[in-house]
Design a protein around this motif. Sequence first.
Motif, short mmCIF file in Angstrom:
data_model
loop_
_atom_site.label_atom_id
_atom_site.label_comp_id
_atom_site.label_asym_id
_atom_site.label_seq_id
_atom_site.Cartn_x
_atom_site.Cartn_y
_atom_site.Cartn_z
N VAL A 82 1.11 -1.05 -0.01
CA VAL A 82 -0.17 -0.17 -0.12
C VAL A 82 0.80 1.27 -0.08
O VAL A 82 1.64 1.48 0.84
N GLU A 83 1.02 1.80 -1.06
CA GLU A 83 1.91 3.01 -1.19
C GLU A 83 1.14 4.42 -0.63
O GLU A 83 1.93 5.10 -0.24
N GLU A 84 -0.06 4.55 -0.91
CA GLU A 84 -0.97 5.61 -0.46
C GLU A 84 -2.27 5.44 0.09
O GLU A 84 -2.91 4.48 -0.39
N GLU A 105 -6.71 -5.07 0.66
CA GLU A 105 -6.39 -6.50 0.92
C GLU A 105 -7.20 -7.59 0.05
O GLU A 105 -6.56 -8.39 -0.06
N GLY A 106 -8.42 -7.17 -0.44
CA GLY A 106 -8.98 -8.10 -1.05
C GLY A 106 -8.46 -8.20 -2.33
O GLY A 106 -8.25 -9.24 -3.13
N TYR A 115 1.16 -11.60 1.62
CA TYR A 115 0.84 -10.40 2.46
C TYR A 115 0.69 -9.00 2.10
O TYR A 115 1.23 -8.83 0.82
N VAL A 116 0.28 -8.07 2.84
CA VAL A 116 0.10 -6.67 2.44
C VAL A 116 1.27 -5.88 3.34
O VAL A 116 1.27 -5.85 4.60
N CYS A 117 2.03 -5.09 2.90
CA CYS A 117 2.94 -4.42 3.72
C CYS A 117 2.61 -2.54 3.45
O CYS A 117 2.23 -2.16 2.44
N LYS A 128 -1.92 -0.89 13.25
CA LYS A 128 -1.76 -1.73 14.21
C LYS A 128 -3.07 -2.02 14.51
O LYS A 128 -3.32 -3.45 14.81
N ALA A 129 -4.01 -1.30 14.71
CA ALA A 129 -5.62 -1.66 14.99
C ALA A 129 -6.08 -2.45 13.99
O ALA A 129 -7.15 -3.38 14.20
N LEU A 130 -5.55 -2.31 12.61
CA LEU A 130 -6.17 -3.41 11.61
C LEU A 130 -5.20 -4.65 11.47
O LEU A 130 -5.61 -5.47 10.46
N GLY A 131 -4.28 -4.89 12.59
CA GLY A 131 -3.56 -6.18 12.45
C GLY A 131 -2.25 -6.35 11.93
O GLY A 131 -1.62 -7.13 11.73
N TYR A 132 -1.74 -4.94 11.42
CA TYR A 132 -0.61 -4.90 10.82
C TYR A 132 0.54 -4.79 12.06
O TYR A 132 0.30 -4.10 13.08
#
Length: 144
Positions: A82-84, A105-106, A115-117, A128-132
């Motif tokens: 995710v760039e922006e 993420e979908g 994974y998504v970074c 962090k609240a989204l699980g990252y």
Amino acid sequence: MADAALSIRAATFKDAPVVAGFAADLALSSPPDADGVAGALAALVGQFGVGVLIAEHELEPVGYVVVHRLPALFAGGVVAVVEELYVVPERRGEGIGAALMERAEGVAHDWGAAYVCVATSRAVDFYKALGYEPTARFLKKGLD
């Protein structure tokens, strides 16, 4: 999703003016040139391995996310970056950013990403609240 009036759709070339405004607000240093944003959006829209999504509340744009598919040797396949991610300030805290991330993420899942970074020094608690989880620090150097 934040509420029934929120929708998320793929960006089009017609979104360039609103995305330019959002990108200018997102920029940490100097705001990007509107023509440069339009050119970048034109290069990204419809390209395989890129997702540019617009969040709208009652048909008014309120945010966007850009996610890239990246083949990565260290992951043994594909990762998504995710760039922006941007939500207009007056709508933050309403779940719009979380909804955009869920859609990103979908998209990443559809690409088969491991994974998504996200590279950011801002909004760490949001992610962090989204699980990252924090993993690394990114550095950049301008090439003028």
